[in-house]
Design a protein around this motif. Structure first.
Motif, short mmCIF file in Angstrom:
data_model
loop_
_atom_site.label_atom_id
_atom_site.label_comp_id
_atom_site.label_asym_id
_atom_site.label_seq_id
_atom_site.Cartn_x
_atom_site.Cartn_y
_atom_site.Cartn_z
N ASP A 342 -11.55 42.28 -15.97
CA ASP A 342 -11.61 40.82 -15.88
C ASP A 342 -10.24 40.21 -16.19
OD1 ASP A 342 -14.28 41.25 -15.46
OD2 ASP A 342 -14.92 40.60 -17.45
N TYR A 343 -9.86 39.23 -15.38
CA TYR A 343 -8.59 38.52 -15.57
C TYR A 343 -8.83 37.02 -15.45
CZ TYR A 343 -6.18 42.99 -14.69
OH TYR A 343 -5.74 44.29 -14.74
N SER A 344 -8.09 36.26 -16.22
CA SER A 344 -8.06 34.82 -15.99
C SER A 344 -6.95 34.51 -15.00
CB SER A 344 -7.81 34.06 -17.30
OG SER A 344 -6.50 34.36 -17.79
N PHE A 345 -7.10 33.41 -14.27
CA PHE A 345 -6.01 32.97 -13.40
C PHE A 345 -6.01 31.45 -13.33
CE2 PHE A 345 -9.58 33.30 -10.45
CZ PHE A 345 -9.41 32.23 -9.57
N ASP A 346 -4.80 30.93 -13.17
CA ASP A 346 -4.61 29.48 -13.07
C ASP A 346 -4.44 29.10 -11.61
OD1 ASP A 346 -4.70 28.95 -15.83
OD2 ASP A 346 -2.63 29.65 -16.05
N ARG A 347 -5.22 28.13 -11.20
CA ARG A 347 -5.10 27.59 -9.85
C ARG A 347 -4.39 26.24 -9.94
NH1 ARG A 347 -4.19 27.62 -4.56
NH2 ARG A 347 -5.57 26.28 -3.35
N ASP A 348 -3.18 26.17 -9.35
CA ASP A 348 -2.39 24.94 -9.36
C ASP A 348 -1.74 24.81 -7.99
OD1 ASP A 348 -0.96 22.70 -9.98
OD2 ASP A 348 0.52 23.72 -11.23
N LEU A 349 -2.42 24.13 -7.08
CA LEU A 349 -1.95 24.01 -5.71
C LEU A 349 -0.56 23.39 -5.66
CD1 LEU A 349 -2.59 24.24 -2.66
CD2 LEU A 349 -3.55 21.93 -2.81
N ASP A 350 0.36 24.07 -4.99
CA ASP A 350 1.74 23.56 -4.86
C ASP A 350 2.33 24.20 -3.60
OD1 ASP A 350 4.23 22.47 -5.20
OD2 ASP A 350 4.83 23.85 -6.78
N ARG A 372 10.21 16.71 9.88
CA ARG A 372 9.06 16.43 9.02
C ARG A 372 8.64 17.69 8.26
NH1 ARG A 372 6.07 11.74 10.38
NH2 ARG A 372 6.69 10.76 12.36
N TRP A 373 8.00 17.48 7.13
CA TRP A 373 7.43 18.58 6.36
C TRP A 373 6.25 18.05 5.56
CZ3 TRP A 373 12.25 16.49 5.84
CH2 TRP A 373 12.50 15.72 4.69
N THR A 374 5.46 18.93 5.02
CA THR A 374 4.28 18.52 4.25
C THR A 374 4.27 19.23 2.90
OG1 THR A 374 2.90 20.27 5.21
CG2 THR A 374 2.89 18.13 6.32
N ALA A 375 3.73 18.55 1.92
CA ALA A 375 3.56 19.13 0.58
C ALA A 375 2.16 18.80 0.09
CB ALA A 375 4.60 18.58 -0.39
N ALA A 376 1.58 19.68 -0.72
CA ALA A 376 0.24 19.46 -1.26
C ALA A 376 0.21 19.90 -2.71
CB ALA A 376 -0.80 20.23 -0.45
N GLY A 377 -0.62 19.20 -3.48
CA GLY A 377 -0.77 19.50 -4.90
C GLY A 377 -0.44 18.31 -5.76
N SER A 423 13.61 21.81 0.16
CA SER A 423 13.12 22.22 -1.17
C SER A 423 12.52 21.00 -1.85
CB SER A 423 14.26 22.81 -2.01
OG SER A 423 15.30 21.86 -2.18
N ALA A 424 11.68 21.25 -2.82
CA ALA A 424 10.99 20.14 -3.51
C ALA A 424 11.04 20.36 -5.01
CB ALA A 424 9.55 20.04 -3.04
N LEU A 425 11.39 19.31 -5.73
CA LEU A 425 11.26 19.29 -7.18
C LEU A 425 9.96 18.58 -7.51
CD1 LEU A 425 14.85 18.33 -8.40
CD2 LEU A 425 13.76 20.57 -8.52
N ARG A 426 9.10 19.25 -8.26
CA ARG A 426 7.81 18.66 -8.63
C ARG A 426 7.81 18.33 -10.11
NH1 ARG A 426 1.71 21.17 -8.77
NH2 ARG A 426 2.81 22.67 -10.10
N PHE A 427 7.41 17.10 -10.42
CA PHE A 427 7.30 16.64 -11.81
C PHE A 427 5.81 16.50 -12.12
CE2 PHE A 427 11.18 15.17 -9.89
CZ PHE A 427 12.15 15.41 -10.85
N LYS A 428 5.34 17.32 -13.06
CA LYS A 428 3.92 17.32 -13.41
C LYS A 428 3.75 17.69 -14.88
CE LYS A 428 -0.54 19.51 -12.54
NZ LYS A 428 -1.26 20.63 -11.91
N ASP A 429 2.99 16.86 -15.59
CA ASP A 429 2.63 17.14 -16.99
C ASP A 429 3.87 17.44 -17.84
OD1 ASP A 429 -0.04 16.85 -16.27
OD2 ASP A 429 -0.28 19.00 -15.89
N GLY A 430 4.96 16.69 -17.58
CA GLY A 430 6.16 16.84 -18.38
C GLY A 430 7.03 18.03 -18.04
#
Length: 446
Positions: A342-350, A372-377, A423-430
């Motif tokens: 058993d393993y835990s895993f984190d799902r964080d769409l990016d 054009r480009w697309t980003a999700a998360g 490229s993308a810089l993502r700012f999330k939860d500090g």
């Protein structure tokens, strides 16, 4: 999720998952059960025992005849009484559906109703899981039974015997698979059994799996030991120890086979940022297939997805962000499922993906190229666009950071071959993270 087995053995392993659960087969007559023994205590009378522990006070006569008692009011302390189990007073064991997903139905008296979390599961009912569905129910002593898709299980007996304080928990796995975690109970009269059309698995406290597939059944022991017998007769041979499994047919139970070891999760499996959730498994020697299960909790009570593959990898599609758990097992050529990991895993769409190839649009004397480009998360993103001469990502001729929109227009690019990327810089939860998209090519003619 479609399955494309590449081996005949995998087809046999997946036979349980190939179609809907059929109607319940006609019940077979129950096997005769040995009587319960009771050691007489000082002051006991047959009338008093009947009032306290028998279904009817008048049933003392059956006990009197069976034990050749002349004086029912003067029992000898220390004497052993043999009492027919059918005469004993019982109370129901509380059992609740603790979690389910997909199409799960509870059948009672031939009528099916949709499952509801927390609903009572009663003696005589059937729990039925459809394709892609899962169900877990829990007993009052924290014992637990989990059923994956395309499974039907009947609750044969769920009651406590007042005389012996012994819980009687008997289930009939008519079709499909089940995983059982039975809380240990030292009472020698306690019973925890899972029957199939061709076998019976009896335990006092352990964790094991049972598979019912036509005229064959399998028992796989993860913890403790399980007695396995043919038909509904009590197991007669030595119990199957932890780490081993057996296959039962109508005529015999095979010798124990060592279960395959628990697989290891491949690199990147515990951090899932892509569009689809994908796992790689480190191959296990002797494995014919691999099974992966996803759950919302570490105890694997709330299962919601499963995949069985001939290759050591599986994909589960899209999944909401959060922390989840994956269970890995390997199956051998005979279909026995091995020990779990058993393993835990984190799902964080990016995700960051380029759009269609840019096309030129005339604006008077000028030609405009829209990239054009697309980003999700989740999170806030700032983009950087780079354009290169040729297909090598060195010395950009355009380098534009700080873009807030997923597009950029360039004007009057000369004919030639270009490479471009974002490229993308993502700012999330500090926190700040960077994702670099793949290099794309663009050919501009005259």
């Amino acid at each position: 999720m479609s399955l494309r087995p590449s081996r005949l053995v995998l087809a046999a392993v997946l036979a349980l998952e190939a179609g809907p659960v059929l109607a319940a087969p006609a019940p077979s007559p129950p096997p005769s059960e040995p009587p319960v023994t009771y050691v007489v205590r000082p002051g006991d009378t047959l009338f008093g025992l009947a009032q306290a522990y028998l279904r009817s006070a008048g049933d003392y006569r059956h006990v009197q005849r069976a034990n050749q008692i002349r004086r029912p009011r003067a029992l000898r302390a220390g004497a052993v009484l043999r009492i027919d189990r059918s005469l004993l007073k019982t109370t129901p064991i509380d059992c609740r559906l603790s979690a389910f997903s997909g199409q799960v139905e509870i059948e009672a008296d031939g009528r099916r109703t949709p499952a509801r979390a927390g609903m009572a599961i009663l003696e005589g009912q059937r729990v039925i899981t459809g394709p892609g569905a899962f169900a877990t129910f829990e007993l009052e002593d924290a014992s637990r039974v989990t059923l994956p898709s395309n499974t039907a299980l009947r609750i044969v007996r769920l009651r406590n015997v007042l005389l012996t304080h012994a819980p009687q928990r008997i289930f009939k796995l008519e079709e499909g698979r089940g995983t059982v975690s039975a809380t240990p109970n030292p009472n020698p009269d306690a019973r925890f059994e899972v029957r199939t059309p061709v076998s019976i698995s009896a335990v006092r406290g352990t964790e094991f799996r049972v598979v019912a597939a036509g005229d064959r059944a399998q028992t796989e022991v993860i913890k403790g030991a399980v007695g396995v017998g043919v038909g509904e007769a009590p197991p007669a041979g030595p119990p199957v120890p932890a780490g081993f499994g057996v296959t039962a047919t109508a005529g015999a139970v095979s010798g124990p086979t060592a279960l395959l070891p628990a697989p290891k999760l491949g690199d990147g499996g515990q951090h899932q940022a892509g569009k689809a959730v994908r796992f790689a498994v480190v191959p296990v020697g002797g494995a014919a297939a691999y099974r992966l299960q996803l759950s919302r909790d570490a105890g694997f009570v709330d299962l919601f997805a499963e995949a069985t593959r001939p290759e050591p990898a599986a994909e589960f599609g899209a999944l909401d962000n959060g922390t989840y758990f994956v269970r890995l097992t390997a199956l051998d050529a005979g279909g026995l499922e091995g020990l779990p990991a058993d393993y835990s895993f984190d799902r964080d769409l990016d995700t960051l993906e380029p759009g269609a190839s840019p096309t030129a649009e005339r604006d008077g004397k000028h030609r405009r190229f829209l990239f054009r480009w697309t980003a999700a998360g989740d999170g806030v993103r700032s983009y950087r666009f780079q354009l290169f001469s040729g297909t090598e990502a060195t010395a950009p001729i355009v380098d534009q950071p700080g873009l807030t929109e997923p597009q950029l227009t360039l004007t009057d690019l000369p004919p030639g071959l270009y490479g471009w990327r974002v490229s993308a810089l993502r700012f999330k939860d500090g926190t700040v993270s960077e994702k670099v998209g793949p290099l794309q090519t663009l050919q501009i003619g005259r």
